[in-house]
Design a protein around this motif. Sequence first.
Motif, PDB file in Angstrom:
ATOM      1  N   ALA A  29      36.760  37.171  34.945  1.00 16.75           N
ATOM      2  CA  ALA A  29      36.485  36.928  36.354  1.00 16.75           C
ATOM      3  C   ALA A  29      37.240  35.717  36.894  1.00 16.75           C
ATOM      4  N   SER A  30      37.172  34.595  36.179  1.00 19.12           N
ATOM      5  CA  SER A  30      37.709  33.337  36.686  1.00 19.12           C
ATOM      6  C   SER A  30      39.209  33.192  36.484  1.00 19.12           C
ATOM      7  N   ARG A  31      39.691  33.563  35.321  1.00 20.93           N
ATOM      8  CA  ARG A  31      41.101  33.338  35.010  1.00 20.93           C
ATOM      9  C   ARG A  31      41.995  34.512  35.411  1.00 20.93           C
ATOM     10  N   ILE A  32      41.578  35.727  35.113  1.00 19.37           N
ATOM     11  CA  ILE A  32      42.405  36.888  35.437  1.00 19.37           C
ATOM     12  C   ILE A  32      42.297  37.241  36.923  1.00 19.37           C
ATOM     13  N   MET A  33      41.053  37.282  37.447  1.00 18.55           N
ATOM     14  CA  MET A  33      40.857  37.706  38.836  1.00 18.55           C
ATOM     15  C   MET A  33      40.767  36.540  39.812  1.00 18.55           C
ATOM     16  N   SER A  75      24.768  44.720  39.216  1.00 22.19           N
ATOM     17  CA  SER A  75      24.650  43.393  39.843  1.00 22.19           C
ATOM     18  C   SER A  75      26.030  42.835  40.186  1.00 22.19           C
ATOM     19  N   GLY A  76      26.998  43.037  39.272  1.00 18.52           N
ATOM     20  CA  GLY A  76      28.370  42.617  39.545  1.00 18.52           C
ATOM     21  C   GLY A  76      28.954  43.356  40.729  1.00 18.52           C
ATOM     22  N   CYS A  77      28.589  44.638  40.854  1.00 17.91           N
ATOM     23  CA  CYS A  77      29.049  45.445  41.990  1.00 17.91           C
ATOM     24  C   CYS A  77      28.509  44.868  43.303  1.00 17.91           C
ATOM     25  N   THR A 181      35.993  44.309  42.707  1.00 18.11           N
ATOM     26  CA  THR A 181      34.638  44.742  42.356  1.00 18.11           C
ATOM     27  C   THR A 181      34.581  45.268  40.932  1.00 18.11           C
ATOM     28  N   LEU A 182      35.615  46.011  40.511  1.00 17.05           N
ATOM     29  CA  LEU A 182      35.662  46.546  39.148  1.00 17.05           C
ATOM     30  C   LEU A 182      35.626  45.418  38.119  1.00 17.05           C
ATOM     31  N   SER A 183      36.390  44.370  38.378  1.00 16.44           N
ATOM     32  CA  SER A 183      36.424  43.242  37.436  1.00 16.44           C
ATOM     33  C   SER A 183      35.053  42.576  37.324  1.00 16.44           C
ATOM     34  N   LEU A 184      34.345  42.476  38.445  1.00  7.91           N
ATOM     35  CA  LEU A 184      33.016  41.859  38.436  1.00  7.91           C
ATOM     36  C   LEU A 184      31.993  42.756  37.748  1.00  7.91           C
ATOM     37  N   VAL A 185      32.155  44.061  37.901  1.00  7.47           N
ATOM     38  CA  VAL A 185      31.279  45.011  37.200  1.00  7.47           C
ATOM     39  C   VAL A 185      31.439  44.846  35.687  1.00  7.47           C
ATOM     40  N   ILE A 186      32.690  44.782  35.228  1.00  5.45           N
ATOM     41  CA  ILE A 186      32.964  44.641  33.795  1.00  5.45           C
ATOM     42  C   ILE A 186      32.457  43.291  33.278  1.00  5.45           C
ATOM     43  N   ALA A 187      32.774  42.215  34.017  1.00  2.40           N
ATOM     44  CA  ALA A 187      32.386  40.869  33.588  1.00  2.40           C
ATOM     45  C   ALA A 187      30.875  40.733  33.482  1.00  2.40           C
ATOM     46  N   ASN A 188      30.160  41.245  34.473  1.00  3.63           N
ATOM     47  CA  ASN A 188      28.707  41.111  34.459  1.00  3.63           C
ATOM     48  C   ASN A 188      28.047  42.063  33.467  1.00  3.63           C
ATOM     49  N   SER A 189      28.695  43.169  33.160  1.00  3.20           N
ATOM     50  CA  SER A 189      28.214  44.042  32.086  1.00  3.20           C
ATOM     51  C   SER A 189      28.300  43.310  30.754  1.00  3.20           C
TER      52      SER A 189
END
Length: 286
Positions: A29-33, A75-77, A181-189
């Motif tokens: 989330a922080s470094r890639i996105m 939740s990430g979504c 949104t996809l990146s946040l879904v993965i990160a929060n999963s």
Amino acid sequence: MSSSFLPVIVGILERGFIGSFVVMAIYLASRIMKFDDFSIEGTFGLGGAIVAWSLLHNTDPWLALILGMICGGFSGCITGLLHTKLGLNKLISGIVVTTMLFSVSINIAGANVGLGNAKTIFTFAQNIPYSTLIILCLFTFITAYLFIWYMKTENGFMLRSTGINEQFITSLGKSVPFYITLSLVIANSLSALAGGVFVQYSGFYSAFGNVGILISALAGCMIAELVAGNMFLMAILGSIIYQLIIAITIELQVEPSWQKLITGLLIVVILVVKKMESKKTKGLNS
């Protein structure tokens, strides 16, 4: 190695492996996105609450982890939609979701709950020496290699490119909000997975167990960045080193109440080291 030190080392490795899931989430989330997502702290607790509730209702422990990940991803979504659709600031979006998840988690599993004799992912091999360490090690490295593979796919390339240059993604006719949104879904999963595994590992759930997990994972991520190599693998090393530092403070009989201060100071020290290295590199190139 002295037998008295062996359990300590094993504990450091086990907690390091669990923490590495959150470090990977922070890195993604922080470094890639380039999206500093505060909801990662909330989904750690949510994943733990879902798993605790599921296990106490005789759900298969692996299915419980999947349910936790799904809820974490959802939740990430929400965090992504708050930012991309409603225009909320990135930090505010994460803070809002984390605040809401605290109430949700308490209403799911209560403030504190023990698992008792509920089956966990470690139960089937409990008679095998160091089975918990082996399971966590395999689980963590498989997850890291899955991310390494995913980042080499077309979808992974698009996700990385979104963090670097959103205009490039737009020029390709792709949706920037989708990849954010996809990146946040993965990160929060991933964060919810860590929370669920931690509950099964420790045997209890606490609504306050996720407090400070974000800053701890950030410290692990920054330690990992000091080491050359693939960051998804270095996330494991960074998390283990962080746990080692905390273990050393305990060995030195530092009060646990000072651990958050120590973590903050550690981050400041790493930032200073990185800044000094950057200046040194610029000086050599000039």
